[in-house]
Design an enzyme around this catalytic site. Structure first.
Site, short mmCIF file in Angstrom:
data_model
loop_
_atom_site.label_atom_id
_atom_site.label_comp_id
_atom_site.label_asym_id
_atom_site.label_seq_id
_atom_site.Cartn_x
_atom_site.Cartn_y
_atom_site.Cartn_z
N ASP A 291 0.88 -1.16 0.00
CA ASP A 291 0.00 0.00 0.00
C ASP A 291 0.92 1.22 0.00
OD1 ASP A 291 -2.13 1.69 -0.07
OD2 ASP A 291 -3.22 0.75 1.56
C1 NOJ Z 1 -3.83 3.96 0.05
C2 NOJ Z 1 -5.06 3.10 0.17
O1 NOJ Z 1 -5.07 2.41 1.40
C3 NOJ Z 1 -5.22 2.11 -0.96
O2 NOJ Z 1 -6.44 1.44 -0.82
C4 NOJ Z 1 -5.09 2.81 -2.28
O3 NOJ Z 1 -5.31 1.91 -3.32
C5 NOJ Z 1 -3.73 3.45 -2.37
N1 NOJ Z 1 -3.58 4.42 -1.31
C6 NOJ Z 1 -3.48 4.13 -3.72
O4 NOJ Z 1 -4.25 5.25 -3.84
#
Ligand code: NOJ
Length: 748
Positions: A291
């Protein structure tokens, strides 16, 4: 010049030599051979580059320290140090960047473009939590397919969806992204959405799905974003893992690490999760992306001493691609060269990513997703808008009803509340490329539905829900002539999504003042609630007779609402999260354990003192899981099992009659639950095992059959292995998780 390629793995290729192109560019060879060939030509730097994903657009996470800026990122790309971009969208931009990768890098390896297409790209569908309330799997597959069609037409190869985190936490802003509190339902939506997004990935009209957040991110303590998860392996396997497993089995191309820890180890560096479960136990053959900055954040967790260690821990745990933390880019070349991370592991990660690029056909036609004409005719296509409208109305839950549907002949309608008319607040943070100006508000929806009525509007509240002084007077004078008041309460759109945890789930006080002012006029009222999570509606339910939970319905929100108000759509949605009666109950969910001293609301007396209950608030939620009304009324009868005893290889047929006792055709979601009465370890008081969404004509009786194989009576042990224990079970069928008929079943 004629060259013969001799691969280290002992294969002799001559076809490609004749054509004088490198084997990896030869369409006629197998993906495996092409990947191996390409890998054999890559430097360690270029390999690490493939594992590096860089943000190229809006921020969907915090800025990274020493961010190189747009020019710096293009330089990194030209050096072969970027394998994928996120948040670069639209054919124009993606085409320009892809051209750089193809023409100005040594090996011309195409990029992957990723974006959070959570519930639509340009045409926005209801938030996933709302869509799950439709219990309509085919519908969810279709909206995912349309989202993929639009996103791929805009140059994208990959969405970071579906989010499959089971959650019991309405405080968590991200419940909007999932499908609620039940593992079985979440798993079915996982399959539907993965299938919808991906198709078979061979054309250019689908995108890779990403199962997230692996694992158990929905269990963050107190619903606080990025917080700790601390949970038993038994709970992990039985409540949280089934949806990820189903999505992987459905062929999801990628999986995303979660931000949380599990067993004290950050998920990004958690070898149990990634290596042992995902890759070995489940045989996942796609790749795992972090993430946003989650590799680097292992330092803040106190798990990694520095970036070098974080990168090493992440890759050795089985994670493959680094989104935005740059720790791979900064440290991995050295670590690999020094032998601290085996080259074989680096190669394996790169192979997984390259294989997907080949599978998408990007080596053969790197520009197949970048056709501006296609983009233009695909985005917001009329057939997509039509689906968005149907999806909106089939996701809205009728919680209480005294006066709906409203007559078509209404002459005068008074609409109240900022949220009824604010285009800005109809979409949430994860709206893709959805544009507020393309949304239909409630006020617009009502005006269009009742073209002959006088529709007046009083804003009454600010965006934050503060009461606007003087509104009572206006309401009073307009209500005199109005046939009905339609008032919207809830939360503004941007309060749903990541980093939007809330510690107060009551509708804002000013909105309650608005409702009171409307009620004082004695004009019949409908209360609409707009929010990306269950709010606490105890006071609203006490005072008001008609409540429709509209969630955040996407581009066609207002038309969806109007269709239901006017009875053009008979509501059928049912809650997929329990609605708390009070914040003190949270987490409150239907599939809990019984405890040694169970208590149900209403049981009083000396035997109900030393029991598991609150002294000041009820035990039960305000609305249980699976609850929702319709304009039709359904009566359940004659629950029958084809056998009362089965062995482990048998299936029992569960039959029930459902009669539509009303004068309106309606869709009913018939739900089947079980309870394993004695088990080691213990089982929940109810578990959803099947459901059917059926249309029953007015006055007719449907005979509904479920096939319940013995294997569905099973569960997981703490290692994720199947358990099936003989003994007594209850089988329940009903209109929600509380109102059920029951029968006994014995597993021999
Ligand atoms: C953080 C989020 O937790 C995740 O779900 C997302 O896909 C990514 N950022 C990219 O934006």
């Amino acid at each position: 010049m004629k060259k013969t390629l001799i691969f280290t793995f002992g294969l002799l290729i001559s076809v490609s030599c004749l054509a004088q192109i490198p084997a990896y560019k030869d369409k006629n060879l197998s993906v495996n051979l092409r990947v191996k060939d390409l890998l054999s030509r890559m430097t360690v730097e270029e390999k690490v580059g493939q594992l590096n994903q860089v943000n190229g657009g809006v921020l969907t996470g915090p800025t990274v320290a020493n961010d190189p800026g747009a020019a710096g990122k293009m330089n990194l790309l030209r050096q072969g140090k970027v394998g994928s971009f996120l948040n670069v969208v639209g054919t124009e931009q993606t085409l320009a960047v892809q051209k750089e990768a193809i023409n100005n890098t040594r090996l011309g390896i195409p990029l992957l473009f990723a974006f959070d297409v959570i519930h639509g790209y340009k045409t926005v569908f209801p938030i996933p939590l709302a869509e799950a309330c439709s219990w309509d799997l085919a519908g969810a597959q279709n909206t995912a397919a349309i989202a993929a069609k639009e996103a791929s037409s805009a140059g994208l190869h990959w969405t970071f969806a579906p989010m499959m985190d089971v959650s019991r936490e309405p405080r968590w802003g991200r419940v909007m992204e999932g499908s609620g509190e039940d593992p079985y339902l979440q798993a079915r939506f996982a399959e539907a959405r993965v299938t919808g997004f991906q198709g078979d990935l061979s054309d250019n009209e689908h995108v890779m799905a990403c199962v997230k957040h692996f694992a158990a991110y929905g269990a963050v303590e107190a619903g606080k974003e990025y917080n700790t998860v601390d949970l038993s392996r038994y709970a992990l396997w039985n409540y949280y893992m089934p949806s990820y497993k189903a999505a992987v089995k459905a062929g999801a191309a990628t999986v995303m690490n979660s931000f949380n820890i599990l067993d004290g180890v950050p998920a990004s560096g958690n070898g149990y999760l990634v290596n042992d479960v995902l890759k070995k136990k489940w045989g996942f053959d796609g790749f795992v992306v972090s993430d946003w900055a989650s590799f680097g954040e292992m330092i803040a967790h106190g798990y990694s001493a520095n970036e070098t260690e974080a990168a090493k821990q992440a890759i050795m745990a089985g994670s493959d691609m680094d989104m935005e933390s740059q720790v791979f880019n900064k440290t991995l070349v050295n670590t690999v060269n020094e032998g601290d991370v085996p080259l074989a592991r680096l190669d394996e990660a790169v192979e997984r990513i390259l294989r997907m690029k080949f599978k998408l056909g990007l080596f053969d036609d790197p520009y197949k997703y970048h056709d501006a004409e296609r983009e233009k005719r695909t985005l917001l296509a009329p057939e997509h808008i039509k689906v968005a409208r149907d999806a909106a109305s089939s996701s809205m839950v009728l919680l209480k009803n005294e006066i709906l549907p409203l007559k078509k002949e209404l002459k005068n309608i008074l609409v109240l509340g900022h949220l009824s008319e604010s285009q800005d607040d109809v979409l949430d943070f994860w709206k893709g490329q959805g544009d507020h100006k393309n949304t239909v508000t409630i006020l617009e929806g009502i005006k269009a539905k009742y073209p002959n009525a006088k529709v007046s509007f009083v804003k009454t509240c600010t965006r934050d829900g503060e009461f606007i002084k003087g509104s009572e007077k206006e309401i009073k004078s307009l209500a005199k002539k109005a046939d009905v008041i339609i008032a919207t309460i809830g939360l503004y759109g941007d309060l749903a999504g990541e980093a939007r945890a809330l510690g107060n789930l009551n509708p804002p006080a000013g909105q309650m003042e608005m409702l009171a002012a409307a009620k004082a006029t004695k004009t019949p009222m409908v209360v609409l609630v707009q929010a990306g999570r269950p709010l606490i509606l105890t006071d609203v339910v006490k005072e008001y007779g008609t409540i429709l939970y509209t969630w955040i319905g996407g581009s066609q929100h207002g038309n969806g609402v109007a269709d239901i108000l006017a009875g053009d759509v008979n509501p059928s949605a049912k809650t997929v999260m329990s609605f708390p009666a009070s914040l003190g109950q949270v987490p409150v969910y239907y599939n809990h354990y019984n405890s040694g001293r169970p208590h149900s609301d209403g049981q009083e007396g000396p035997d109900h003192f030393w029991v598991s209950r609150y002294r000041d608030i009820p035990n039960e939620p305000l609305f249980p899981f699976g609850y929702g009304l319709s304009y039709s009324t359904f009566v359940y009868s004659d629950l029958k099992l084809s056998k009362t005893e089965i062995n482990k290889n048998e299936t029992v047929t569960v039959e029930v009659k459902v009669t539509n006792t009303s004068k309106i055709d309606g869709i009913e979601i018939v739900q089947l639950y079980i309870r394993d009465l004695v088990a080691q370890p213990i089982r929940p008081v109810k578990e959803l095992k099947d459901f059917k969404r059926i249309m029953i004509k007015a006055g007719e009786t449907a005979v509904v059959n479920f096939e319940l194989p013995a294997v569905k009576l099973g569960f997981y042990d703490e290692n994720g292995d199947d358990l099936l224990q003989k003994g007594a079970f209850k089988v329940f069928v009903g209109t929600n998780s509380k109102e059920v008929l029951s029968a006994d079943l014995e597993l021999k």
